[in-house]
Each structure stands twice: as structure tokens, then as C-alpha cells.
Design a protein around this motif. Structure first.
Motif, PDB file in Angstrom:
ATOM      1  N   THR A 148       0.838  -1.199   0.000  1.00  0.00           N
ATOM      2  CA  THR A 148       0.000   0.000   0.000  1.00  0.00           C
ATOM      3  C   THR A 148       0.871   1.246   0.000  1.00  0.00           C
ATOM      4  OG1 THR A 148      -1.864   1.106   1.108  1.00  0.00           O
ATOM      5  CG2 THR A 148      -0.168   0.133   2.513  1.00  0.00           C
ATOM      6  N   THR A 149       0.336   2.331  -0.528  1.00  0.00           N
ATOM      7  CA  THR A 149       1.075   3.593  -0.591  1.00  0.00           C
ATOM      8  C   THR A 149       0.106   4.753  -0.738  1.00  0.00           C
ATOM      9  OG1 THR A 149       2.782   4.832  -1.793  1.00  0.00           O
ATOM     10  CG2 THR A 149       1.321   3.470  -3.107  1.00  0.00           C
ATOM     11  N   THR A 150       0.527   5.911  -0.261  1.00  0.00           N
ATOM     12  CA  THR A 150      -0.205   7.142  -0.534  1.00  0.00           C
ATOM     13  C   THR A 150       0.454   7.925  -1.666  1.00  0.00           C
ATOM     14  OG1 THR A 150       1.055   8.246   1.225  1.00  0.00           O
ATOM     15  CG2 THR A 150      -1.087   7.332   1.824  1.00  0.00           C
ATOM     16  N   ASP A 151       1.609   7.464  -2.104  1.00  0.00           N
ATOM     17  CA  ASP A 151       2.292   8.040  -3.269  1.00  0.00           C
ATOM     18  C   ASP A 151       1.878   7.214  -4.483  1.00  0.00           C
ATOM     19  OD1 ASP A 151       3.910   9.329  -5.044  1.00  0.00           O
ATOM     20  OD2 ASP A 151       5.801   8.539  -4.248  1.00  0.00           O
ATOM     21  N   CYS A 152       0.639   7.405  -4.927  1.00  0.00           N
ATOM     22  CA  CYS A 152       0.027   6.504  -5.909  1.00  0.00           C
ATOM     23  C   CYS A 152       0.772   6.439  -7.227  1.00  0.00           C
ATOM     24  CB  CYS A 152      -1.424   6.911  -6.152  1.00  0.00           C
ATOM     25  SG  CYS A 152      -2.438   6.929  -4.653  1.00  0.00           S
ATOM     26  N   ALA A 153       1.427   7.525  -7.617  1.00  0.00           N
ATOM     27  CA  ALA A 153       2.100   7.564  -8.917  1.00  0.00           C
ATOM     28  C   ALA A 153       3.162   6.487  -9.043  1.00  0.00           C
ATOM     29  CB  ALA A 153       2.713   8.944  -9.152  1.00  0.00           C
ATOM     30  N   ARG A 154       3.710   6.028  -7.932  1.00  0.00           N
ATOM     31  CA  ARG A 154       4.764   5.017  -7.974  1.00  0.00           C
ATOM     32  C   ARG A 154       4.230   3.650  -8.389  1.00  0.00           C
ATOM     33  NH1 ARG A 154       7.541   3.779  -3.186  1.00  0.00           N
ATOM     34  NH2 ARG A 154       9.172   3.005  -4.567  1.00  0.00           N
ATOM     35  N   GLY A 155       2.919   3.455  -8.289  1.00  0.00           N
ATOM     36  CA  GLY A 155       2.356   2.149  -8.574  1.00  0.00           C
ATOM     37  C   GLY A 155       1.524   2.096  -9.830  1.00  0.00           C
ATOM     38  N   MET A 156       1.791   2.960 -10.800  1.00  0.00           N
ATOM     39  CA  MET A 156       0.960   3.002 -12.004  1.00  0.00           C
ATOM     40  C   MET A 156       1.775   3.496 -13.194  1.00  0.00           C
ATOM     41  SD  MET A 156      -1.306   6.412 -11.097  1.00  0.00           S
ATOM     42  CE  MET A 156      -1.990   5.614  -9.657  1.00  0.00           C
ATOM     43  N   SER A 157       1.172   3.410 -14.367  1.00  0.00           N
ATOM     44  CA  SER A 157       1.831   3.893 -15.577  1.00  0.00           C
ATOM     45  C   SER A 157       1.968   5.415 -15.536  1.00  0.00           C
ATOM     46  CB  SER A 157       1.030   3.483 -16.813  1.00  0.00           C
ATOM     47  OG  SER A 157      -0.222   4.146 -16.842  1.00  0.00           O
ATOM     48  N   PRO A 158       2.959   5.976 -16.231  1.00  0.00           N
ATOM     49  CA  PRO A 158       3.119   7.433 -16.245  1.00  0.00           C
ATOM     50  C   PRO A 158       1.881   8.144 -16.786  1.00  0.00           C
ATOM     51  CG  PRO A 158       5.096   6.365 -17.098  1.00  0.00           C
ATOM     52  CD  PRO A 158       4.055   5.292 -16.962  1.00  0.00           C
ATOM     53  N   GLU A 159       1.213   7.538 -17.766  1.00  0.00           N
ATOM     54  CA  GLU A 159       0.028   8.173 -18.341  1.00  0.00           C
ATOM     55  C   GLU A 159      -1.101   8.268 -17.325  1.00  0.00           C
ATOM     56  OE1 GLU A 159       2.476   6.446 -21.609  1.00  0.00           O
ATOM     57  OE2 GLU A 159       1.665   5.666 -19.730  1.00  0.00           O
ATOM     58  N   LEU A 160      -1.283   7.215 -16.528  1.00  0.00           N
ATOM     59  CA  LEU A 160      -2.337   7.252 -15.515  1.00  0.00           C
ATOM     60  C   LEU A 160      -1.997   8.275 -14.436  1.00  0.00           C
ATOM     61  CD1 LEU A 160      -4.934   6.244 -14.332  1.00  0.00           C
ATOM     62  CD2 LEU A 160      -3.719   4.291 -13.351  1.00  0.00           C
ATOM     63  N   ALA A 161      -0.735   8.347 -14.055  1.00  0.00           N
ATOM     64  CA  ALA A 161      -0.318   9.340 -13.066  1.00  0.00           C
ATOM     65  C   ALA A 161      -0.561  10.755 -13.571  1.00  0.00           C
ATOM     66  CB  ALA A 161       1.156   9.144 -12.723  1.00  0.00           C
ATOM     67  N   GLU A 162      -0.277  10.978 -14.850  1.00  0.00           N
ATOM     68  CA  GLU A 162      -0.496  12.311 -15.430  1.00  0.00           C
ATOM     69  C   GLU A 162      -1.979  12.633 -15.485  1.00  0.00           C
ATOM     70  OE1 GLU A 162       0.535  14.749 -19.583  1.00  0.00           O
ATOM     71  OE2 GLU A 162       1.649  12.926 -19.039  1.00  0.00           O
ATOM     72  N   LEU A 163      -2.796  11.637 -15.776  1.00  0.00           N
ATOM     73  CA  LEU A 163      -4.250  11.844 -15.799  1.00  0.00           C
ATOM     74  C   LEU A 163      -4.757  12.240 -14.422  1.00  0.00           C
ATOM     75  CD1 LEU A 163      -6.911  11.521 -17.505  1.00  0.00           C
ATOM     76  CD2 LEU A 163      -7.030   9.196 -16.560  1.00  0.00           C
ATOM     77  N   ILE A 164      -4.265  11.587 -13.385  1.00  0.00           N
ATOM     78  CA  ILE A 164      -4.708  11.883 -12.027  1.00  0.00           C
ATOM     79  C   ILE A 164      -4.329  13.296 -11.620  1.00  0.00           C
ATOM     80  CG2 ILE A 164      -4.301  11.276  -9.602  1.00  0.00           C
ATOM     81  CD1 ILE A 164      -4.188   8.362 -10.478  1.00  0.00           C
ATOM     82  N   GLU A 165      -3.207  13.799 -12.135  1.00  0.00           N
ATOM     83  CA  GLU A 165      -2.766  15.141 -11.791  1.00  0.00           C
ATOM     84  C   GLU A 165      -3.747  16.221 -12.241  1.00  0.00           C
ATOM     85  OE1 GLU A 165       1.093  15.699 -13.411  1.00  0.00           O
ATOM     86  OE2 GLU A 165       2.100  14.442 -11.915  1.00  0.00           O
ATOM     87  N   GLN A 166      -4.682  15.878 -13.121  1.00  0.00           N
ATOM     88  CA  GLN A 166      -5.669  16.854 -13.575  1.00  0.00           C
ATOM     89  C   GLN A 166      -6.683  17.193 -12.489  1.00  0.00           C
ATOM     90  OE1 GLN A 166      -7.471  15.516 -17.236  1.00  0.00           O
ATOM     91  NE2 GLN A 166      -5.498  14.959 -18.130  1.00  0.00           N
ATOM     92  N   GLY A 167      -6.802  16.336 -11.480  1.00  0.00           N
ATOM     93  CA  GLY A 167      -7.713  16.586 -10.366  1.00  0.00           C
ATOM     94  C   GLY A 167      -6.947  16.619  -9.068  1.00  0.00           C
TER      95      GLY A 167
END
Length: 282
Positions: free
Chosen positions: A139-158
Motif C-alpha cells: 500500500t502507498t499514498t504516493d500513488c504515482a509510484r504504482g501506475m503507468s506514467p500516463e495514468l499518473a499524469e491523468l490523475i494530476e488533472q484533479g
């Protein structure tokens, strides 16, 4: 041990491998092996559809080709911006459905589901009688470390995600490896944005599959192996399931799909019960 707060659980090694660097390379190999679909073209519109019932916003998809939604909600608009690290990641504007239940604010005020609540048992038996063992939990609260760069970039929109928790399961024959991940948000809109894009392009917008820890005695899936990608949405979470055969086999797709979907539904039901306040836990 967590894969964000304390590092990915790889056991006692002097130089543990970076799973996210490996994932980036593996993603590119998978992309060459599997048919992918680009999320949107420039200027295209996307309609977000949802079903809200019994206080829960639940959206489901059948797989890589997407699924049929239950009822229409407010449209989501998209624009495409260039990404210096890869494919263009669209800017997706998602609003709450007009028929959102009045109890939604109280549901969102509940704490985000914890790892032990999402995955309370090490042995899971599904309704069809099949049995699975949980061999890893991270588990992590630094979610970007556990996903593709594209998904991390998408999440940054919110707003940033609240927590990402993943568990690795194997079947009774210890042949399959299915990673089920719960990605939770403070806002429904952010979960909806992720669910929508992951449904349209599950290879690009995906979470990382866990490698089995050494003590599990399972092989690491060969890079570039075919897999099954599924996802469901609850009130505030997107539940992902990635299934592969441990030896990288490309046969037995129906069986692997059944295992992946069964585990996904099991975890999704657990998350829904918690987010609806039906478990008595806070």
C-alpha cells in the motif's frame, strides 16, 4: 510493508530492482503485443456514463474493449495535450451525475478504505468454490509510484489520490498471478476520470502488477506476457485486476479471465460494503 511508505517488498537484497522502471519497459513490450486503442482524438468528446444505486456510484466494464454502461450521466469533455514522455494524455473534465444520491456527501466523509479492510483474508474462496491465496500485500499514498506514467499524469488533472493498495493472489494450482488494486480518491469526479480512461485504453492507463516476493515460491511473470485487464468503480475507488499465468502462457484465456473477474468482483463487493457503511467499520 508498503510500496510507497517503506519501499516495495522484495525481501532482503542489497540492490532491489526498481519495479517501476521495469514496468515502463514491460509496458512498451506489451503495447507491441496487444491491440491498444487510443483514448480520444483531438477535439473529440467523450460521454461518461454511470449507474448510481443504493448510495453507491458503480460503473463496470467487460474488459479491454469496454463494457455497456447502465445509465447516462453528465457528459465529460476532453482535450488532448502533448506529453513529453509518451502518448498524448487527454485533459478530461468530469462532473457529478445529475442524479447523484443525496447521501453521497456522507459516504465521501467516511475514511478511505484501509489495506486490511480491502483485503481482510489471506485465503479467499469465491462463490463458485474456487480458492485463492494472497501472497503479497502493498500500500502507498504516493500513488504515482504504482501506475503507468500516463495514468499518473491523468490523475494530476484533479486532486491527488488518497491511497493505492494492491494484493497479489494465486490459484490453488499456484499457476495464475492476479493483482487486484484499489485506487481511492477524495472526490467522485477523480475516480470517474480514471475509470473512464482505463476502460477505453486499459493498457495505457493501468496500475502495476505485483511481482511475487521470494518467500512465495512463485516465478516472476516473463516481461511482455499477455494478460487480462479488468476494472470496476465504486463510490470513490477504482478497483483494477490484472491477471497473468506465472509462466507467461498465452493459452487458457477463458480460465484466466474467469479467475481475474472473480477476484475483481470479490474485492469490489468488499469495497462497496465498506464505502456504503454496511460493515460497521470506520
Amino acid at each position: 510493508m508498503t510500496f510507497g511508505d517503506q519501499g516495495f517488498p522484495y525481501g532482503p537484497t542489497t540492490a532491489p530492482p526498481d519495479p517501476y522502471a521495469q514496468f515502463a519497459a514491460e509496458q512498451e513490450r506489451i503495447r507491441r503485443r496487444r491491440r491498444t486503442r487510443r483514448a480520444v482524438a483531438a477535439g473529440a468528446g467523450v460521454v461518461l456514463v454511470a449507474a448510481i444505486a443504493a448510495g453507491a456510484l458503480m460503473m463496470t466494464t467487460g474488459g479491454d474493449d469496454g463494457g455497456e454502461p447502465a445509465s447516462a450521466a453528465q457528459p465529460a469533455t476532453t482535450t488532448v495535450s502533448a506529453s513529453p514522455s509518451g502518448p498524448a494524455v487527454p485533459s478530461v473534465d468530469v462532473g457529478l451525475p445529475s442524479d447523484a444520491p443525496s447521501v453521497l456527501p456522507s459516504l465521501l466523509s467516511r475514511p478511505v478504505i484501509r489495506p486490511e479492510q480491502a483485503f481482510p483474508r489471506t485465503v479467499v474462496r469465491l462463490k463458485d468454490g474456487s480458492r485463492y491465496t494472497r501472497v503479497d500485500l502493498a500500500t502507498t499514498t504516493d500513488c504515482a509510484r504504482g501506475m503507468s506514467p500516463e495514468l499518473a499524469e491523468l490523475i494530476e488533472q484533479g486532486e491527488e489520490c488518497s491511497r493505492l493498495t494492491a494484493a497479489l493472489f494465486t490459484d490453488a494450482d499456484r499457476r495464475s498471478q492476479v493483482t487486484v488494486s484499489v485506487l481511492s480518491f477524495a472526490r467522485v469526479e477523480d475516480a470517474s476520470r480514471v475509470f473512464m480512461m482505463a476502460s477505453m485504453d486499459p493498457v495505457t492507463y493501468q496500475v502495476v502488477s505485483l511481482d511475487p516476493p521470494p518467500q512465495a515460491g512463485l516465478p516472476t511473470v516473463p516481461p511482455g506476457s499477455a494478460g487480462v485487464f479488468r476494472r470496476l468503480m465504486t463510490v470513490r475507488s477504482v478497483v483494477f485486476a490484472n491477471g497473468q499465468w506465472g509462466d507467461g502462457a498465452e493459452t487458457g484465456e477463458a480460465e484466466l479471465t474467469a479467475q481475474t473477474e472473480g477476484l475483481l468482483q470479490h474485492v469490489n463487493d468488499t469495497v462497496v460494503a465498506y464505502e456504503d457503511g454496511n460493515t460497521g467499520e470506520e
